[in-house]
Design a protein around this motif. Structure first.
Motif, PDB file in Angstrom:
ATOM      1  N   LYS A 117       6.563  -5.869 -20.720  1.00  0.00           N
ATOM      2  CA  LYS A 117       5.812  -4.813 -21.394  1.00  0.00           C
ATOM      3  C   LYS A 117       4.731  -4.210 -20.503  1.00  0.00           C
ATOM      4  O   LYS A 117       4.581  -2.993 -20.419  1.00  0.00           O
ATOM      5  N   PHE A 118       3.950  -5.062 -19.818  1.00  0.00           N
ATOM      6  CA  PHE A 118       2.774  -4.577 -19.110  1.00  0.00           C
ATOM      7  C   PHE A 118       2.930  -4.487 -17.596  1.00  0.00           C
ATOM      8  O   PHE A 118       2.047  -3.989 -16.915  1.00  0.00           O
ATOM      9  N   TYR A 119       4.034  -4.962 -17.049  1.00  0.00           N
ATOM     10  CA  TYR A 119       4.339  -4.796 -15.628  1.00  0.00           C
ATOM     11  C   TYR A 119       5.846  -4.650 -15.487  1.00  0.00           C
ATOM     12  O   TYR A 119       6.528  -5.528 -14.962  1.00  0.00           O
ATOM     13  N   PRO A 120       6.387  -3.528 -15.995  1.00  0.00           N
ATOM     14  CA  PRO A 120       7.837  -3.348 -15.969  1.00  0.00           C
ATOM     15  C   PRO A 120       8.365  -3.201 -14.549  1.00  0.00           C
ATOM     16  O   PRO A 120       7.614  -2.931 -13.603  1.00  0.00           O
ATOM     17  N   ASP A 121       9.664  -3.376 -14.383  1.00  0.00           N
ATOM     18  CA  ASP A 121      10.297  -3.264 -13.072  1.00  0.00           C
ATOM     19  C   ASP A 121      10.017  -1.915 -12.425  1.00  0.00           C
ATOM     20  O   ASP A 121       9.870  -1.825 -11.205  1.00  0.00           O
ATOM     21  N   SER A 122       9.941  -0.864 -13.219  1.00  0.00           N
ATOM     22  CA  SER A 122       9.692   0.463 -12.659  1.00  0.00           C
ATOM     23  C   SER A 122       8.338   0.515 -11.950  1.00  0.00           C
ATOM     24  O   SER A 122       8.204   1.118 -10.885  1.00  0.00           O
ATOM     25  N   ARG A 123       7.335  -0.143 -12.520  1.00  0.00           N
ATOM     26  CA  ARG A 123       6.010  -0.175 -11.891  1.00  0.00           C
ATOM     27  C   ARG A 123       6.068  -0.984 -10.599  1.00  0.00           C
ATOM     28  O   ARG A 123       5.483  -0.600  -9.588  1.00  0.00           O
ATOM     29  N   HIS A 124       6.799  -2.084 -10.619  1.00  0.00           N
ATOM     30  CA  HIS A 124       6.956  -2.920  -9.432  1.00  0.00           C
ATOM     31  C   HIS A 124       7.686  -2.143  -8.342  1.00  0.00           C
ATOM     32  O   HIS A 124       7.268  -2.157  -7.179  1.00  0.00           O
ATOM     33  N   ASN A 125       8.760  -1.465  -8.712  1.00  0.00           N
ATOM     34  CA  ASN A 125       9.535  -0.705  -7.737  1.00  0.00           C
ATOM     35  C   ASN A 125       8.717   0.447  -7.155  1.00  0.00           C
ATOM     36  O   ASN A 125       8.825   0.756  -5.971  1.00  0.00           O
ATOM     37  N   HIS A 126       7.905   1.091  -7.992  1.00  0.00           N
ATOM     38  CA  HIS A 126       7.057   2.183  -7.515  1.00  0.00           C
ATOM     39  C   HIS A 126       6.039   1.664  -6.498  1.00  0.00           C
ATOM     40  O   HIS A 126       5.818   2.285  -5.450  1.00  0.00           O
ATOM     41  N   ALA A 127       5.420   0.533  -6.792  1.00  0.00           N
ATOM     42  CA  ALA A 127       4.441  -0.054  -5.871  1.00  0.00           C
ATOM     43  C   ALA A 127       5.118  -0.467  -4.565  1.00  0.00           C
ATOM     44  O   ALA A 127       4.570  -0.253  -3.477  1.00  0.00           O
ATOM     45  N   LYS A 128       6.298  -1.032  -4.669  1.00  0.00           N
ATOM     46  CA  LYS A 128       7.039  -1.460  -3.478  1.00  0.00           C
ATOM     47  C   LYS A 128       7.397  -0.251  -2.614  1.00  0.00           C
ATOM     48  O   LYS A 128       7.268  -0.288  -1.391  1.00  0.00           O
ATOM     49  N   LYS A 129       7.825   0.839  -3.252  1.00  0.00           N
ATOM     50  CA  LYS A 129       8.183   2.055  -2.519  1.00  0.00           C
ATOM     51  C   LYS A 129       6.955   2.646  -1.840  1.00  0.00           C
ATOM     52  O   LYS A 129       7.026   3.120  -0.702  1.00  0.00           O
ATOM     53  N   ALA A 130       5.820   2.632  -2.530  1.00  0.00           N
ATOM     54  CA  ALA A 130       4.594   3.182  -1.954  1.00  0.00           C
ATOM     55  C   ALA A 130       4.162   2.412  -0.712  1.00  0.00           C
ATOM     56  O   ALA A 130       3.619   2.989   0.227  1.00  0.00           O
ATOM     57  N   ILE A 131       4.437   1.121  -0.691  1.00  0.00           N
ATOM     58  CA  ILE A 131       4.051   0.303   0.463  1.00  0.00           C
ATOM     59  C   ILE A 131       5.035   0.483   1.618  1.00  0.00           C
ATOM     60  O   ILE A 131       4.642   0.613   2.769  1.00  0.00           O
ATOM     61  N   THR A 132       6.319   0.495   1.309  1.00  0.00           N
ATOM     62  CA  THR A 132       7.334   0.542   2.369  1.00  0.00           C
ATOM     63  C   THR A 132       7.654   1.948   2.849  1.00  0.00           C
ATOM     64  O   THR A 132       8.173   2.115   3.947  1.00  0.00           O
ATOM     65  N   SER A 133       7.356   2.969   2.049  1.00  0.00           N
ATOM     66  CA  SER A 133       7.660   4.351   2.431  1.00  0.00           C
ATOM     67  C   SER A 133       6.465   5.257   2.157  1.00  0.00           C
ATOM     68  O   SER A 133       6.496   6.086   1.255  1.00  0.00           O
ATOM     69  N   PRO A 134       5.411   5.112   2.949  1.00  0.00           N
ATOM     70  CA  PRO A 134       4.240   5.958   2.696  1.00  0.00           C
ATOM     71  C   PRO A 134       4.564   7.430   2.990  1.00  0.00           C
ATOM     72  O   PRO A 134       5.377   7.736   3.856  1.00  0.00           O
ATOM     73  N   GLU A 135       3.926   8.318   2.229  1.00  0.00           N
ATOM     74  CA  GLU A 135       4.140   9.746   2.400  1.00  0.00           C
ATOM     75  C   GLU A 135       2.805  10.420   2.661  1.00  0.00           C
ATOM     76  O   GLU A 135       1.808  10.107   2.027  1.00  0.00           O
ATOM     77  N   GLN A 136       2.830  11.365   3.607  1.00  0.00           N
ATOM     78  CA  GLN A 136       1.630  12.114   3.932  1.00  0.00           C
ATOM     79  C   GLN A 136       1.500  13.273   2.960  1.00  0.00           C
ATOM     80  O   GLN A 136       2.437  14.045   2.771  1.00  0.00           O
ATOM     81  N   ASN A 137       0.343  13.380   2.325  1.00  0.00           N
ATOM     82  CA  ASN A 137       0.081  14.506   1.431  1.00  0.00           C
ATOM     83  C   ASN A 137      -0.103  15.778   2.253  1.00  0.00           C
ATOM     84  O   ASN A 137      -0.584  15.721   3.387  1.00  0.00           O
ATOM     85  N   PRO A 138       0.234  16.941   1.691  1.00  0.00           N
ATOM     86  CA  PRO A 138       0.083  18.199   2.438  1.00  0.00           C
ATOM     87  C   PRO A 138      -1.359  18.474   2.882  1.00  0.00           C
ATOM     88  O   PRO A 138      -1.580  19.032   3.949  1.00  0.00           O
ATOM     89  N   SER A 139      -2.333  18.041   2.093  1.00  0.00           N
ATOM     90  CA  SER A 139      -3.736  18.294   2.455  1.00  0.00           C
ATOM     91  C   SER A 139      -4.319  17.204   3.347  1.00  0.00           C
ATOM     92  O   SER A 139      -5.492  17.266   3.722  1.00  0.00           O
ATOM     93  N   GLU A 140      -3.543  16.212   3.704  1.00  0.00           N
ATOM     94  CA  GLU A 140      -4.004  15.068   4.481  1.00  0.00           C
ATOM     95  C   GLU A 140      -3.743  15.300   5.966  1.00  0.00           C
ATOM     96  O   GLU A 140      -2.652  15.695   6.361  1.00  0.00           O
ATOM     97  N   SER A 141      -4.746  15.037   6.785  1.00  0.00           N
ATOM     98  CA  SER A 141      -4.530  15.136   8.233  1.00  0.00           C
ATOM     99  C   SER A 141      -3.764  13.912   8.702  1.00  0.00           C
ATOM    100  O   SER A 141      -3.661  12.906   7.984  1.00  0.00           O
ATOM    101  N   LEU A 142      -3.246  13.987   9.907  1.00  0.00           N
ATOM    102  CA  LEU A 142      -2.493  12.858  10.455  1.00  0.00           C
ATOM    103  C   LEU A 142      -3.401  11.641  10.589  1.00  0.00           C
ATOM    104  O   LEU A 142      -2.984  10.515  10.316  1.00  0.00           O
ATOM    105  N   TYR A 143      -4.641  11.868  10.945  1.00  0.00           N
ATOM    106  CA  TYR A 143      -5.598  10.769  11.081  1.00  0.00           C
ATOM    107  C   TYR A 143      -5.837  10.083   9.734  1.00  0.00           C
ATOM    108  O   TYR A 143      -5.857   8.858   9.644  1.00  0.00           O
ATOM    109  N   GLU A 144      -6.016  10.873   8.664  1.00  0.00           N
ATOM    110  CA  GLU A 144      -6.238  10.310   7.332  1.00  0.00           C
ATOM    111  C   GLU A 144      -4.995   9.586   6.827  1.00  0.00           C
ATOM    112  O   GLU A 144      -5.083   8.573   6.164  1.00  0.00           O
ATOM    113  N   TYR A 145      -3.835  10.118   7.184  1.00  0.00           N
ATOM    114  CA  TYR A 145      -2.578   9.508   6.752  1.00  0.00           C
ATOM    115  C   TYR A 145      -2.448   8.145   7.376  1.00  0.00           C
ATOM    116  O   TYR A 145      -2.129   7.168   6.786  1.00  0.00           O
TER     117      TYR A 145
END
Length: 145
Positions: A117-145
């Motif tokens: 209920k409070f930590y579904p697989d989708s939340r786990h998968n989202h966190a895992k993806k954020a760690i393993t596949s970081p994405e640079q935001n359009p407003s973010e400089s390369l240094y900030e990224y």
């Protein structure tokens, strides 16, 4: 026809005095007799279910509190199932009350239902993806990224 004068809202409301809980407590042995102490319940970690609350951390803290307090003759399932509802607040307690009757019979089942209920697989998968596949935001400089 019945002379019942209650409104539809009153008839529809759950009666918590007679409504059985979702937890089917394991039977206590003949020599197992324990009482939940107020100070212990007061010191249990509390889980509100807010966006930043970590359910895994709550379970770890709950386990640490209970580990040294289990009385002789009482199993871990019996003790933790008795205590866990006191660690839930707000919407999480509502979630517990609305689970179907008798669905929780073991501590393992309680942990699984809580995490589902409070930590579904989708939340786990989202966190895992954020760690393993970081994405640079359009407003973010390369240094900030």
């Amino acid at each position: 026809m019945s002379n019942d004068t209650r409104t539809i809202r009153e008839l529809r409301a759950r009666n918590y005095d007679t409504q059985p809980l979702c937890i089917a407590y394991p039977p206590m042995g003949a020599n197992a007799n324990f009482e939940l102490k107020g100070y212990f319940i007061h010191n249990l970690p509390k889980f509100h279910g807010h966006a930043g609350d970590d359910p895994n951390r709550h379970l770890s803290e709950f386990h640490m509190m209970c580990e040294g307090a289990i009385p002789n003759g009482v199993t871990e399932d019996q003790f933790k199932l008795q205590d866990f509802p006191f660690s839930l607040l707000d919407a999480t307690k509502d979630w517990l009350f609305y689970l179907p009757q008798g669905t929780i019979r073991t501590w393992k089942a309680m942990k699984s239902a809580f995490l589902e209920k409070f930590y579904p697989d989708s939340r786990h998968n989202h966190a895992k993806k954020a760690i393993t596949s970081p994405e640079q935001n359009p407003s973010e400089s390369l240094y900030e990224y």
